[in-house]
Design an enzyme around this catalytic site. Structure first.
Site, PDB file in Angstrom:
ATOM      1  CB  ALA A 138      23.708  62.712 107.024  1.00  0.00           C
TER       2      ALA A 138
ATOM      3  N   GLY B 184      20.724  67.406 105.923  1.00  0.00           N
ATOM      4  CA  GLY B 184      21.504  68.904 106.215  1.00  0.00           C
ATOM      5  C   GLY B 184      22.149  69.291 105.020  1.00  0.00           C
ATOM      6  CB  ILE B 185      23.685  72.473 104.620  1.00  0.00           C
ATOM      7  CG1 ILE B 185      22.353  73.412 104.770  1.00  0.00           C
ATOM      8  CG2 ILE B 185      24.813  73.323 103.672  1.00  0.00           C
ATOM      9  CD1 ILE B 185      22.271  74.793 105.219  1.00  0.00           C
ATOM     10  CE  LYS B 186      25.560  66.715  98.849  1.00  0.00           C
ATOM     11  NZ  LYS B 186      25.665  66.221  97.635  1.00  0.00           N
TER      12      LYS B 186
ATOM     13  CE  LYS C 183      30.862  65.162 111.693  1.00  0.00           C
ATOM     14  NZ  LYS C 183      30.827  66.176 112.710  1.00  0.00           N
TER      15      LYS C 183
ATOM     16  CG  ASP D  99      32.861  60.530 123.134  1.00  0.00           C
ATOM     17  OD1 ASP D  99      33.799  60.820 122.578  1.00  0.00           O
ATOM     18  OD2 ASP D  99      32.752  59.523 123.981  1.00  0.00           O
TER      19      ASP D  99
END
Length: 575
Positions: free
Chosen positions: A315, A317-319, A336, A371
């Site tokens: 994904a 973004g910053i890991k 996730k 959620d």
């Protein structure tokens, strides 16, 4: 003997489901009483009790069956017969899709290493297989011939909250005026015009909502009427026609409604006609059947996999230091997984992270926390995994992976709605959007605080921006209850040594928070930084945080309305 065991297994699963749904309905029916008595803590506690029901009853059913069918737990022939008999037993039930999901939950707990198996489980049945029944018992109907005044008076009369009104006549005229200004200026009512309002009231936190639709101008116009109950009485707070606001009220960031429904699929079908761009699984979630919502989501996911060809990838973004996150670009979900080892300075355990996610699952999300659905033994086709992602998974979550022929089996994963990470959004949006978004960012933090949630790590990379440009928190590994924190002003240095000390010269406890320091990391974009600091100056004031804390400790429920203040009929001071 085996035949008797098959019938006994069917009976035990059905008994478990019936216990669950009976308790679910009993707790749901308590909501009007909490609203009538203004017992907001009772409302929230009741909500949490209902959320725990499903897992508790599945586990109880599992324990009973383990004693009865121990030697058949992994016998596929036995379970095929059980499913066949179970299908016969539940044929014609009004809640058949929920009963099927309960069976899936039980067999997944009992059958060792069970993958999704159509011969043993209900994989594709669900909502679409439910019989479409008449809506008629579902709603009140108000014909055009009655005229607007009589229709509104009848709606108010049909929903008696058994509590004094603040000013019923004023409420009626507020509603009449809103309809004339929003609807009747654009559309002309005629003999085909009709209004329908669901008989069931939707309760959540301090509010009760009526949901309906009016056929006018050749189409259905949905609406929501929120009621609140102040010490002065019950009152209509506004009338909502905006589909974006309505969608947000059913958002994945909102807690589930307490609403009575005899036929869940019927209720979902009606809601789908009113809030048409919400997916079926989101609507099941919204009315409290989140476990079946999870089932419907998984069915949608399987269908999408079959009809797409892109690969799962890391994904944007910053890991994260705690989670490995990946996505399928063509699907609006992220996956996730909790890492095997956490990067410093993170020191918690994997179980502690799971416990944080459980807190979010049981808490009021006030429209500011996403959620999640939690899955075990989640199967993905190996040829759909991008090599770069596969390397990342092996490096960070290898203990959660299993490879079986052409499949990747993930032992534990969370699914969550995909959003644009706030730090990335702020890098690319224009100045006007940036200002609006940093306002949202601060509002998200403060609304979470009023719901007794302290986010912990409030860096922009831990927040996402939705399609409606709403800011949502999604990194839960450091959340705490606000009432457990100790907000402090930074002590003023009294000596040369203290002024130039390389580290704090005062003691700091693990739960100490210094809001003055938030400015150091909250916003990186220079052209909106000072605007943010000025707009949300309370964020940096320990006294403000302590004032929220004190209200929470006194038992107040600080309600965050799911619609803008500027559409409310009355100013706050009048109610």
């Amino acid at each position: 003997m085996e035949k008797d065991l098959i019938h006994l297994t069917v009976e035990q699963v059905l008994t478990g489901y019936d216990n669950y749904i009976k308790s679910f309905q009993e707790l749901t029916r308590k909501a009007p009483g909490f609203f009538r008595k203004r017992d907001w803590s009772g409302m929230q506690n009741n909500h949490r009790l209902r959320l725990r029901l499903y897992k508790d009853e599945v586990n109880a059913t599992k324990l009973r069956l383990e004693q009865i069918i121990n030697e058949y737990l992994g016998d596929s022939v036995f379970w095929m017969e059980v499913k066949k008999n179970y299908s016969n037993a539940i044929s014609g039930r009004k809640d058949i899709e929920l009963v099927e999901t309960f069976f899936n939950s039980v067999i997944r707990k009992l059958y060792p290493g069970l993958a999704i198996n159509e011969s043993l489980m209900y994989v594709h049945e669900g909502f679409n297989s439910c019989e479409v029944r008449s809506y008629e018992p579902l709603y009140h109907t108000y014909p055009y011939e009655w005229g607007l005044q009589k229709i509104i008076r009848s709606i108010i009369a049909d929903f008696d909250f058994e509590a004094p009104y603040l000013n019923k006549e004023a409420d009626i005229q507020f509603l009449v005026k809103a309809i004339r200004e929003v609807i009747l200026k654009r559309y002309r009512a005629d003999e085909s015009t009709i209004t329908q309002v669901l008989r069931s009231v939707f309760y959540r936190n301090k509010a009760a909502y009526l949901i309906g639709r009016t056929f006018i101008g050749g189409k259905w116009m949905p609406f929501i009427i929120p009621f609140l109950h102040s010490p002065k009485g019950v009152y209509v707070d506004t009338l909502i026609f905006d589909p974006k606001i309505m969608a947000h009220m059913f958002s994945f960031t909102r807690s589930y409604f307490m609403v009575e429904t005899e036929i869940p699929s019927q209720m979902v079908a009606f809601l789908n006609s009113v809030i048409s761009h919400k997916q079926i699984h989101e609507l099941y979630n919204a009315i409290g059947f989140n476990k079946h919502g999870k089932t419907e989501f998984y069915r949608d996911f399987l269908s999408h996999l079959e009809n797409s060809q892109d690969q799962f990838e890391i994904a944007e973004g910053i890991k994260g230091m705690v989670m490995t996150v990946f996505t399928l670009p063509s699907y609006n979900i992220v996956f996730k997984m909790i890492k095997d080892y956490f990067d410093p300075p993170k020191t918690m355990t994997r179980q502690e992270v799971r416990d944080k996610y459980k807190i979010v699952g049981l808490h009021d999300r006030v429209g500011r926390m996403a959620d999640t659905h939690e899955f075990e033994e989640f199967h993905l086709p190996l040829n759909r995994i991008h090599p770069q992602l596969l390397t990342e998974l092996r490096n960070t979550v290898n203990s959660l992976l299993e490879f079986n022929n052409n499949e990747l089996i993930i032992r534990h994963v969370y699914t969550e709605r995909k959003m644009i990470p706030l730090n990335i959004y702020l890098e690319t949006c224009n100045l006007e959007d940036a200002k609006q978004t940093v306002e949202e960012y601060g509002n998200a933090i403060l609304q979470l605080a009023k719901a007794n949630i302290f986010p912990g790590d409030m860096m922009t990379k831990n927040f996402g921006v939705t399609r409606q440009k709403r800011v949502v928190f999604y990194d839960y590994d450091e959340i705490e209850f606000l009432t457990d924190m100790n907000f402090r002003w930074k002590p003023k240095p009294q000596s040369y040594e203290e002024i130039y000390a390389s580290s704090p010269w005062y003691e700091i406890a693990s739960n100490d928070v210094f809001p003055e320091d938030f400015k150091k990391f909250m916003i990186g974009r220079k052209d909106v930084k000072e605007y943010f600091f000025d707009y949300h100056k309370d964020l940096f004031n320990p006294d403000y945080w302590m004032s929220i804390q004190n209200k929470l400790k006194k038992g107040e429920l600080l309600h965050a309305l799911p619609y803008p203040n500027n559409i409310r009929f009355r100013p706050e001071e009048e109610v």
